[in-house]
Design an enzyme around this catalytic site. Structure first.
Site, PDB file in Angstrom:
ATOM      1  CG  ASN A   1      -0.635 136.130   0.824  1.00 57.41           C
ATOM      2  OD1 ASN A   1       0.388 136.507   0.258  1.00 57.41           O
ATOM      3  ND2 ASN A   1      -1.251 136.865   1.729  1.00 57.41           N
TER       4      ASN A   1
ATOM      5  CD  GLU B   1       1.926 143.871   2.847  1.00 56.71           C
ATOM      6  OE1 GLU B   1       1.640 143.467   4.007  1.00 56.71           O
ATOM      7  OE2 GLU B   1       1.693 143.236   1.821  1.00 56.71           O
TER       8      GLU B   1
ATOM      9  CB  CYS C   1      -0.912 140.838   5.052  1.00 54.96           C
ATOM     10  SG  CYS C   1      -1.178 141.757   3.536  1.00 54.96           S
TER      11      CYS C   1
ATOM     12  CD  GLU D   1       4.124 147.148  -2.042  1.00 54.81           C
ATOM     13  OE1 GLU D   1       5.269 146.655  -2.109  1.00 54.81           O
ATOM     14  OE2 GLU D   1       3.079 146.442  -1.989  1.00 54.81           O
TER      15      GLU D   1
END
Length: 513
Positions: A183, A284, A318, A491
């Site tokens: 994505n 993640e 997400c 991150e």
């Protein structure tokens, strides 16, 4: 440089929203400068082939746009070996030397932003405007970590003994396996790789099988930037070879770290594989973001935030809002204005068309999941105010549901599509109870004009990222990561580089006071 025209096909979407049929029957072609359209794997500074290839498909048309080398376990092992060998020289580069190389890579991404954006649009369906935004976002991580490379500081700690000195030194962990989703096919690579290379690690990237072209284009630019052979490796593979490649990247003893972005279910599998060799891991994983609108909110701003948070990339991020909780006092007004905004702003089409705001979902399975959630909600009493239909291929009408309850499937699992379910609530406590009733916690959003309420709710939300009167959060300067089963580690920001570093304690004794 010459241009390559890879695809000329007629989009097959026939049933579209009003005003779009003419646009959907145009011919669309992927034209990128020759060096950036790479279809081979990239290992130890060389473009490599394997015994077979796999197709990359434009999700908007269903047409093949390229055939890419289908790497297997053997190629993955070669990449790990190359990264391991390169690590011992790469970690000796000074922080400034690594910084300058990352900056060159950043500059090349900006120089080639249009071609890189085209690759994203054609392999994952994202509208061109969003693809250009992703390239700017992706490049920003190379810029950010090129600067952070020079700020990896250790500590000198006061010793309790007069004849000793205590030093804490930060060192790179080693070879890192980078496994990324479709994505954000460029940004999810640079967010991880920028930090890894800045720290002195080397990497092997396995891009999603749907979107390998973006990863390979990044490899081409890394080579042009002067990133040494073996430091950045890419092993594209098909769905059929994904498991064998993943096993190498997660179990090989030469790999010290894995970083994965994707579903919670897959993340758990990778963690189990990495456990036998006790690898450092950052994950993640999935989200199920609540979007809470209180009576005190500015409704127009809340509607704008909802549109950006929900429909970016057709709902396939997400951190997309998945559950919309709206307080009773403004429920009807919010829903009415939201419906009008959807009518005015959302246009389905091929991502290359400048009028398109909503591209296809990544594949038919994704569309089927959205249809299933809509059917389940309607069967339990939800009302469809906008959309609700699946169109040809993997296109899905942006859908607005009201009278939604927490018993419905769309409030229990991540959608990853353009479905916006609205739940009515009465009290702040009720909203928080619904919002936190999930085993994942990546992002959450709230709209209010009550300062005390903003603080209370932001602190009470069980998530890793909170948007207060803001629907778009991501930036390299801030951390990205979740709580609960949404993952491990962070991150971005100054903390992102720590995921690729170990702290070594050195004690110097026998020093005469």
């Amino acid at each position: 440089m010459s241009a390559i025209c890879v695809l000329r096909s007629r989009c097959f979407l026939r049933h579209v929203l009003p005003g779009l049929p003419a646009a959907m029957h145009r011919n669309y072609s992927l034209d990128v400068t020759a060096p950036l359209l790479r279809t081979q794997g990239y290992v130890d500074g060389r473009w490599v082939t394997a015994a077979s290839v796999f197709p990359v498909v434009d999700p908007a048309t269903g047409q093949e746009i390229a055939r890419v080398t289908d790497c297997g376990a053997a190629e993955a092992k070669q990449a790990v070996d190359a990264a391991y060998k390169a690590f011992y020289s790469w970690k000796q580069y000074t922080a400034k030397e690594r910084s300058l190389l990352l900056r060159k890579w950043f500059d090349l991404m900006i120089l080639h932003k249009d071609d890189l954006a085209k690759l994203i649009t054609f392999e994952c369906g994202k509208p061109m405007r969003e693809s250009l935004g992703e390239i700017a976002y992706a490049a920003s991580f190379l810029e950010w970590f090129s600067e952070e490379a020079r700020r990896v500081y250790g500590d000198i700690v006061p010793s309790p003994a007069r004849d000793r000195k205590i030093l804490l030194l930060k060192q790179p962990v080693g070879v890192s396996s980078i496994i990324t989703p479709w994505n954000f096919p460029s940004a999810m690579i640079t967010r991880k790789v920028g930090a890894a290379l800045a720290a002195g690690c080397t990497v092997v990237v396995k891009p999603a099988e749907d979107t390998p072209l973006s990863a390979l284009a990044l490899a081409e630019l890394a080579e042009q930037a002067g990133i040494p052979a073996g430091v950045f490796n890419v092993v594209p593979c098909s769905r059929e070879k994904m498991q064998s490649v993943g096993e190498v990247l997660c179990t090989d003893p030469l790999v010290s770290k894995i970083s994965f972005t994707g579903s919670t279910a897959t993340g758990k599998i990778l963690l189990k594989m990495a456990a036998d060799t006790v690898k450092k891991a950052s994950m993640e994983l999935g989200g199920h973001a609540p979007f809470i609108v209180f009576d005190s909110a500015d409704v127009d701003k809340a509607v704008g935030g909802a549109m950006g948070s929900k429909f970016r990339n057709s709902g396939q991020t997400c951190v997309c809002s998945n559950r919309f909780l709206v307080q009773t006092g403004i429920y009807d007004r919010f829903v009415e204005k939201l419906g009008r905004a959807m009518d005015a702003e959302l246009r389905l089409g091929h991502g290359s068309d400048p009028n398109t705001t909503q591209g296809p979902l990544i594949n038919t399975r994704a569309a089927e999941k959205v249809v299933h959630q809509i059917s389940d909600a309607v069967s339990q009493g939800a009302k469809v105010l906008r959309g609700g239909k699946r169109l040809d291929g993997s296109f899905m009408e942006p859908t607005l549901l009201t009278d939604v309850s927490t018993d419905m499937l769309c409030t229990k699992e991540e959608t990853f599509g353009p479905l916006l379910p609205v739940i009515r609530f009465n009290t702040e406590e009720e909203a928080l109870s619904i919002a936190n009733a999930s085993n994942v916690g990546l992002a959450g959003y709230l709209y209010s004009q009550d300062p005390a309420q903003m603080w209370r709710v932001a602190e009470a939300l069980e998530v890793g990222l909170v948007g207060v009167n803001e629907g778009l959060l991501s930036t390299p300067e801030a951390t990205f990561g979740g709580v609960k089963q949404s993952g491990l580690g962070r991150e971005g920001a100054k903390y992102g580089i720590d995921e690729y570093l170990e702290v070594k304690y050195m004690c110097f004794g026998g020093l005469t006071p």
